[in-house]
Design a protein around this motif. Structure first.
Motif, PDB file in Angstrom:
ATOM      1  N   ASP A  36       0.830  -1.202   0.000  1.00  0.00           N
ATOM      2  CA  ASP A  36       0.000   0.000   0.000  1.00  0.00           C
ATOM      3  C   ASP A  36       0.868   1.257   0.000  1.00  0.00           C
ATOM      4  OD1 ASP A  36      -2.423   1.403   0.024  1.00  0.00           O
ATOM      5  OD2 ASP A  36      -2.488   1.484   2.217  1.00  0.00           O
ATOM      6  N   ASP A  52      -3.176  -4.523   0.938  1.00  0.00           N
ATOM      7  CA  ASP A  52      -3.651  -4.150   2.277  1.00  0.00           C
ATOM      8  C   ASP A  52      -4.906  -4.901   2.706  1.00  0.00           C
ATOM      9  OD1 ASP A  52      -1.795  -2.477   3.394  1.00  0.00           O
ATOM     10  OD2 ASP A  52      -3.230  -0.885   3.834  1.00  0.00           O
ATOM     11  N   ASP A  62      -0.078   6.869   3.953  1.00  0.00           N
ATOM     12  CA  ASP A  62      -0.132   5.567   4.631  1.00  0.00           C
ATOM     13  C   ASP A  62       0.564   5.558   5.988  1.00  0.00           C
ATOM     14  OD1 ASP A  62      -1.278   2.993   4.554  1.00  0.00           O
ATOM     15  OD2 ASP A  62       0.654   2.099   4.066  1.00  0.00           O
ATOM     16  N   HIS A 117      -5.347   5.845   6.274  1.00  0.00           N
ATOM     17  CA  HIS A 117      -6.536   5.151   6.795  1.00  0.00           C
ATOM     18  C   HIS A 117      -6.317   4.554   8.186  1.00  0.00           C
ATOM     19  CE1 HIS A 117      -5.313   0.907   5.346  1.00  0.00           C
ATOM     20  NE2 HIS A 117      -4.271   1.688   5.225  1.00  0.00           N
ATOM     21  N   HIS A 118      -5.292   5.051   8.894  1.00  0.00           N
ATOM     22  CA  HIS A 118      -5.077   4.597  10.272  1.00  0.00           C
ATOM     23  C   HIS A 118      -5.843   5.495  11.247  1.00  0.00           C
ATOM     24  CE1 HIS A 118      -1.518   2.932   8.186  1.00  0.00           C
ATOM     25  NE2 HIS A 118      -1.678   1.926   9.022  1.00  0.00           N
ATOM     26  N   THR A 176      -4.714   3.075   1.736  1.00  0.00           N
ATOM     27  CA  THR A 176      -4.422   4.439   1.279  1.00  0.00           C
ATOM     28  C   THR A 176      -4.592   4.518  -0.236  1.00  0.00           C
ATOM     29  OG1 THR A 176      -2.967   4.798   3.140  1.00  0.00           O
ATOM     30  CG2 THR A 176      -2.634   6.226   1.241  1.00  0.00           C
TER      31      THR A 176
HETATM   32 MN    MN Z   1      -2.206   0.941   4.337  1.00  0.00          MN
END
Ligand code: MN
Ligand code: 5GP
Length: 348
Positions: A41, A183, A105, A131-132, A151
């Motif tokens: 990713d 991912d 990311d 996306h965390h 991401t």
């Molecule tokens: Mn990722």
């Protein structure tokens, strides 16, 4: 100072097109940075954004703190990436001259490894696409959706928000697909949102060869890797049914014996999760000066919190990582001693 809540946008936020128009106006030099030990990713999302901005006529550089595994190096544009720990002065120049920095990311500065101070200290406008959960406050705009598969999915949606979906060609779509596929473990997890499949459908329309991408990433391992996997499963997997947990570890000596190269143990952490009843897994990898740890979980165990609270790490609810400066044995003992507190009464 803007409150961090006001900086966090999703890709469909009506303010985003205006912000992009404003911040991209007159900008020629762009730096795209992703995290240390880059995965599919990290590399796929960075290279797709790289190709996109090149098509808009910008001078753009991708900087990665260290090299990615062999099975990602075929991605188009890979040879243009500046690896910070190999080409430090070129990477520093690229970051210093950038008017706009994309952080992809990752959401905590330490993940940029040796590039972290350059990023946090830069005056350039910084846009995070990630996306965390729980981003740190070091970007000007944070495009974050924790429900997104990857991401890479968010980069496609970002390009749409910028009004340019037509610029997504086969090359960009290939990089994006590689990111999403990596991912989600080929759509086995992080992939229950219909939006992910809308994006995938758009990528397929660009003529990507999805089977070829799969094969280039998953059928490109060395013989050593498979033998190492066999050894780990046969001799190193410890199952603790009372804690619904399993773990595996690799010492420096074992890595040497199997001629380990970076990426060889990628994905090993997922195997013990397929044991009936196991809902938490750790994989410990001894390195020269620290132990790197990967965590995977199912259901109620939040591996992000576990990694953050105990091993100086983070990640997602069901996939996270961290590290330890203790010896390999002491790290494993610490992990096992923490299990009662975190796994008690937890179910899938
Ligand atoms: Mn990722
Ligand atoms: P992996 O186990 O595949 O290396 O990483 C799984 C997830 O945890 C990824 O989302 C990755 O970004 C995150 N992660 C891995 N190691 C670390 C770490 O040391 N710190 C933080 N904050 N996240 C990590």
């Amino acid at each position: 100072m803007t409150l961090i809540e006001n900086k966090i946008l999703n890709t469909d936020d009506s303010r985003l097109p205006r912000i992009l128009e404003d911040k991209l106006d007159g900008i020629n030099d762009i730096a795209i940075i992703s995290h240390v030990n880059p995965d599919g990713d990290a590399v796929g999302s960075s290279l797709s954004l790289y190709h996109y901005f090149r098509k808009t006529g910008r001078n753009v550089n991708v900087i990665l703190p260290n090299q990615c595994p062999d099975f990602l190096r075929w991605l188009p544009g890979n040879n243009d990436i500046l690896i910070f720990n190999k080409k430090q002065s070129a990477a520093v120049d690229a970051i210093e001259k950038a008017g706009l920095i994309f952080i992809l990311d990752f959401n905590t500065p330490s993940r940029a490894d040796k590039a972290q101070e350059l990023i946090t200290g830069s005056d350039a406008f910084k846009i995070m696409i990630d996306h965390h959960p729980q981003p740190d406050d070091f970007a000007d705009v944070i495009i974050c959706d924790v429900l997104a598969s990857s991401t890479a999915e968010l980069v496609f949606r970002f390009i749409e928000s910028a009004g340019d979906p037509k610029l997504v060609d086969r090359v960009i779509a290939t990089c994006l697909y590689a990111g999403i596929m990596s991912d989600t473990g080929s759509f086995n997890y992080n992939s229950s949102q219909p939006e992910t499949y809308r994006v995938l459908s758009e990528l397929l329309k660009r003529g990507i060869d999805k089977d070829h991408i799969y094969s280039m990433i998953y059928d490109n391992y060395s013989e050593n890797r498979l033998r190492l996997l066999g050894y780990c499963l046969e001799s190193k997997m410890v199952v603790l049914p009372e804690h619904k947990t399993a773990y595996m570890s690799l010492s420096l000596a074992e890595k040497k014996k199997y001629k380990y190269i970076r990426g060889d143990a990628e994905g090993f952490v997922n195997y013990p999760l397929s044991v009936k009843g196991v809902i938490f897994v750790a994989f410990f990898m001894e390195n020269d000066d620290h132990v790197k740890i990967s965590f995977r979980s199912k259901g109620g165990i939040d591996s992000n919190i576990f990694a953050k609270e105990n091993f100086d790490g983070g990640g997602h609810v069901n996939a996270s990582g961290g590290e330890s400066k203790l010896s390999l044995d002491d790290t494993i003992n610490k992990f096992v001693s923490l299990l009662p507190e975190y796994t008690r009464e937890k179910e899938i």
